[in-house]
Structure formats: C-alpha cells, structure tokens
Design an enzyme around this catalytic site. Structure first.
Site, PDB file in Angstrom:
ATOM      1  N   ASP A   1      -2.243   4.664   7.732  1.00 56.60           N
ATOM      2  CA  ASP A   1      -2.614   5.829   8.518  1.00 56.60           C
ATOM      3  C   ASP A   1      -3.047   5.363   9.911  1.00 56.60           C
ATOM      4  OD1 ASP A   1      -3.570   8.212   9.556  1.00 56.60           O
ATOM      5  OD2 ASP A   1      -4.830   8.689   7.848  1.00 56.60           O
TER       6      ASP A   1
ATOM      7  N   ASP B   1       0.864  -1.181   0.000  1.00 58.73           N
ATOM      8  CA  ASP B   1       0.000   0.000   0.000  1.00 58.73           C
ATOM      9  C   ASP B   1       0.897   1.227   0.000  1.00 58.73           C
ATOM     10  OD1 ASP B   1      -2.326   1.469  -0.041  1.00 58.73           O
ATOM     11  OD2 ASP B   1      -3.056   0.803   1.912  1.00 58.73           O
ATOM     12  N   ASP B   2       0.308   2.362  -0.336  1.00 61.23           N
ATOM     13  CA  ASP B   2       1.091   3.596  -0.363  1.00 61.23           C
ATOM     14  C   ASP B   2       1.332   4.129   1.037  1.00 61.23           C
ATOM     15  OD1 ASP B   2      -1.611   4.285  -0.020  1.00 61.23           O
ATOM     16  OD2 ASP B   2      -1.432   6.151  -1.164  1.00 61.23           O
TER      17      ASP B   2
END
Length: 141
Positions: free
Chosen positions: A109, A105-106
């Site tokens: 969070d 994933d980028d």
C-alpha cells in the site's frame, strides 16, 4: 414522492473486494511470473496478508522452507498506524542477506511495511499479489 437515488461514494472510500477464487488465481499467476526470477530456496511471508499467497507460491514453485515476519501496521483494516515488528526472520535466513529468498505479501500500500522487511533482507526478491501506486516502486514482481 419518488424514492431517493443512492449517491455514488467518493473514490477514496471505494473498496475493491476480491473473492477468494480471484485471489487464488492471482496468487498462482504471480507464482508463474516468479518462476523466471528464481530459483528461490526460502520464502518469507509477511503476516497476516502474505500467508495465503506465500503458501500458493511455495506450492507452485516447490519451495519447502517458509518463514514469517510479523509486522503490525493496520488497525481496523482501514487506518495505518505506527509499525511494530512483532517477529523477525530466523537468523539462518537473515544470514543469507536475501540471496535466494522470496518475500511475499498480499498487497503493498504505502510501502512502510515493505521498507521494514527490505531492511532485514536487502538482497531478497519482493513480490506482492497486488500493488497500490505509492508502494509499487518497492516491489520487484
């Protein structure tokens, strides 16, 4: 009358923009770090943010089997709402239990998306280009 000086914004509202060039460099650097953690037989990209780094990592590590998992959590890129699994991972990859599987994933969070995907592939290696403090413990690389 003197011009009013702009006031600095509070830290929580501060954005951290990243150029495509920087993002590409960071994704390649992630791939180099992952080379020692492999070998990987499949990559699972978390859409949409994980598509680009997964492609870069797959090319660098010469992994040809790429799958997606589609999880919706953000609305308007600012508010995280209820998570919805829009598309799961192919049965052939789920049967591996995560062995030899790299999840990409980028950004992690809060970790909500990471938890959902980890439940699908508990033995997989989870990598993100960027990690915020709250979600960092859920990421392997």
């Amino acid at each position: 009358m003197a011009d009013a000086q702009p006031q600095p914004q509070a830290l929580p509202d501060k954005a951290f923009p990243v150029s495509w060039d920087q993002f590409h460099r960071d994704a390649r650097a992630l791939a180099w770090r992952l080379a020692a953690a492999g070998p990987f037989t499949a990559i699972v990209a978390i859409t949409r943010g994980g598509l680009v780094p997964a492609a870069i990592v797959a090319r660098e590590l010469n992994v040809r089997l790429i799958e997606t998992v589609c999880v919706e959590s953000y609305h308007d890129y600012t508010k995280q709402g209820e998570l919805r699994l829009l598309k799961t991972v192919a049965d052939s990859i789920i049967k591996l239990g995560g062995k030899g599987v790299l999840i990409v994933d980028d950004l992690v969070d809060t970790g909500k998306t990471a938890r959902v995907v980890r439940e699908l592939l508990p033995g997989a290696h989870f990598a993100t280009v960027y990690a915020k403090p709250m979600g960092r413990p859920l990421v392997d690389t």
